[in-house]
Motif scaffolding. Sequence first.
Motif, PDB file in Angstrom:
ATOM      1  N   VAL A 119       0.859  -1.178   0.000  1.00 25.17           N
ATOM      2  CA  VAL A 119       0.000   0.000   0.000  1.00 25.17           C
ATOM      3  C   VAL A 119       0.896   1.228   0.000  1.00 25.17           C
ATOM      4  O   VAL A 119       2.106   1.141   0.255  1.00 25.17           O
ATOM      5  CB  VAL A 119      -0.941   0.022   1.223  1.00 25.17           C
ATOM      6  CG1 VAL A 119      -1.879  -1.168   1.205  1.00 25.17           C
ATOM      7  CG2 VAL A 119      -0.140   0.052   2.509  1.00 25.17           C
TER       8      VAL A 119
ATOM      9  N   ALA B 238      -8.162   5.042   4.998  1.00 28.30           N
ATOM     10  CA  ALA B 238      -7.682   4.037   4.037  1.00 28.30           C
ATOM     11  C   ALA B 238      -8.553   4.032   2.789  1.00 28.30           C
ATOM     12  O   ALA B 238      -9.784   4.127   2.866  1.00 28.30           O
ATOM     13  CB  ALA B 238      -7.672   2.647   4.670  1.00 28.30           C
TER      14      ALA B 238
ATOM     15  N   ALA C 222      -6.733  -0.479  -0.426  1.00 30.36           N
ATOM     16  CA  ALA C 222      -5.855  -0.682   0.731  1.00 30.36           C
ATOM     17  C   ALA C 222      -6.600  -1.378   1.856  1.00 30.36           C
ATOM     18  O   ALA C 222      -6.071  -2.296   2.500  1.00 30.36           O
ATOM     19  CB  ALA C 222      -5.304   0.660   1.195  1.00 30.36           C
TER      20      ALA C 222
ATOM     21  N   SER D 109      -5.488   2.932  -3.216  1.00 32.40           N
ATOM     22  CA  SER D 109      -4.437   2.170  -2.532  1.00 32.40           C
ATOM     23  C   SER D 109      -3.706   2.992  -1.472  1.00 32.40           C
ATOM     24  O   SER D 109      -2.699   2.543  -0.938  1.00 32.40           O
ATOM     25  CB  SER D 109      -3.429   1.646  -3.566  1.00 32.40           C
ATOM     26  OG  SER D 109      -2.791   2.721  -4.223  1.00 32.40           O
TER      27      SER D 109
END
Length: 664
Positions: free
Chosen positions: A390, A428, A432, A472
Amino acid sequence: MGSHPGYRDRTRSRSASKRVTNEVPLLSVSNLTRTFENGEVGLRSATFDVYRGEFVAIVGPSGSGKTTLLNVLGLLDTADSGTYKIDGTDVAQFSGTDRDRTRGDKIGFVFQAAHALDDRDALYNAALVLRARGVSRRERTERAWAALGEFGIRDRWRATASQLSGGQRQRLAIARAVAGEPEIILADEPTGSLDRKSGELVLESLKAANARGLTVILITHDLDLAANADRFITINDGIATADASDARNRRTPQGSRFKSQPPRRRPGQGIWDDVLDALSAVSGRLLRTALLVGAFALGIGGLVLASGLSESAATQVSSRLTAAALNEVQVTLPSTQQWLAADDSRFDQLVNRIKSLPHVESVGFFASIPAETAHVRRFWDNEPEPERAVTLLTADSTFLRMRGVDRGENSAPLELLDDARATGVAWAGKTAAANLDLASPGTGSSLRALHQRVDLVGTLDSKDGTAQESSSWVVVSKDLLADAENLRVTVVVRTEMGYPAAVADAIPLALDPANPGQFGIQTVADLRDLQVGVSDDLGGFVLALSLILLLLATASASATMYLSVQSRRTEIGLRRAVGATKASIARQFLAEGACVGLLGGAVASSLGAAGILLICNLRNWEPTFSLTLIPTALIVGVASGVFSAVLPALVASRQDPAVSLRSS
């Protein structure tokens, strides 16, 4: 064929009639010899004449040279020395095309093996000689239909040659020979592999053809069969001589049931026939066709897929650069200083200086560290777990808004990133979160980054689809990266339309007039130049890789078609025997290559387009590819197919018909 030139009706019996001494022989052979490359002698000397309307038997034991003589008489082979005349013309004067034309127009073959195209029906086989002449499909069908009826196999016209009995195949061979209205039928041991009844039927068919005016030359070792002929020509150890009954005359010709006028040639008919035959060959050999189409589909499909993905990727880059509206400047700060420390106001001062410049609308920032030092994991304790790929960065809400990023459902506001009191928190992206298998944001939801526990307070969303890369991201509060080594801090400046270049020039002087070169400055225009260079390099690489795949596919197809030539030697020899030229054989294989390539291009364009749509959907890209890819794939397929067939076509066209038929 009673009206055929050169035939003379006679009412006298064969024994009482006398030959007109000034009549030119139909075939005149004098001192012919033939020695093969391996030193074997096929003919030592052959001298005799054959007149129109005769039924002549060439008699000799096995290995005496009968078949060699037949091949020379039928222009399938060439004598080493001596003279051979047809209608008074020395065949030594004939070009290759003249030999093919004469063989197709004047000579009909009936081979001992009853050669036929096993996968084609009886009607097609009967019309084969007319197809070689370029006669229209309608006329050849009429003549072939009449010939099948003449020799009693019309009821089997739809059966393939492989489904016929031995006797029926031989009568089909006679029908094929007669349908073209030749002057001569050369029959090589036509009853040698048949039972008595079938042999009698074949013999009666040959007699019927002779009774209608055709000159029949029967090659045989069977004296009882030869007794049905008007006279003998004996051959032994390669020496052929006529018997004493040479003065005997022909049978009285009867009226032909076929048209007396020669079949009409239609310009361009041969090319159309080549295409139809190619389609038939492609559909009749499904396994081979599937392998060839698969090879072409692999190469061309890779070309289509690579081109489409390259175009789609370039469009994504271009759309994102366009989204910046040519009003963005990026300032890279020196990595020798820790700009994000909470007790250091230098970063805020730098941002305020940029904001004070004319034509600046907003200023944001982001900072990232290399993925290998981020150590982003699902668990914050020491439980073993592989690290996930990530992107870890910190940013302010202004930058995220610039990139079209918003908070997801049930998430903390992004403005929390601007509050220095907010520490140890993270948002996030969807990809991810899925890769890390994170729980929904909220109390108790956390992850591990830089060996620290971080509370997950929200997710990132890109509702307009312009910031797919944010999927991501793991964006954390700046306190987590403030002390990180190799931290790269970039300030993103949004200007009024048309002013990025002027602002880019002013920023370094505003930040540090004494040392403006320490700041890296990049505008969207610079990124566009980079995009062109990268796109060209990537496009060249993809094109080279695709061409390699296509060349491999073409080479594979060429090898497969070459092997096909070897397995189709009998077919090639038969087509040449009935008058097909070298050029027409080559055209046939080129047409097969074009058909296979066209199918490969069609499959490739379909699979390539499907692949582009699938990958773009997985990447959340807007699929972009030109519709010209489809016709381009078809054109490339045809060109590749023809190219792959060039060598097989040359090999096929150069096959010696006598050798091909003898070795089958």
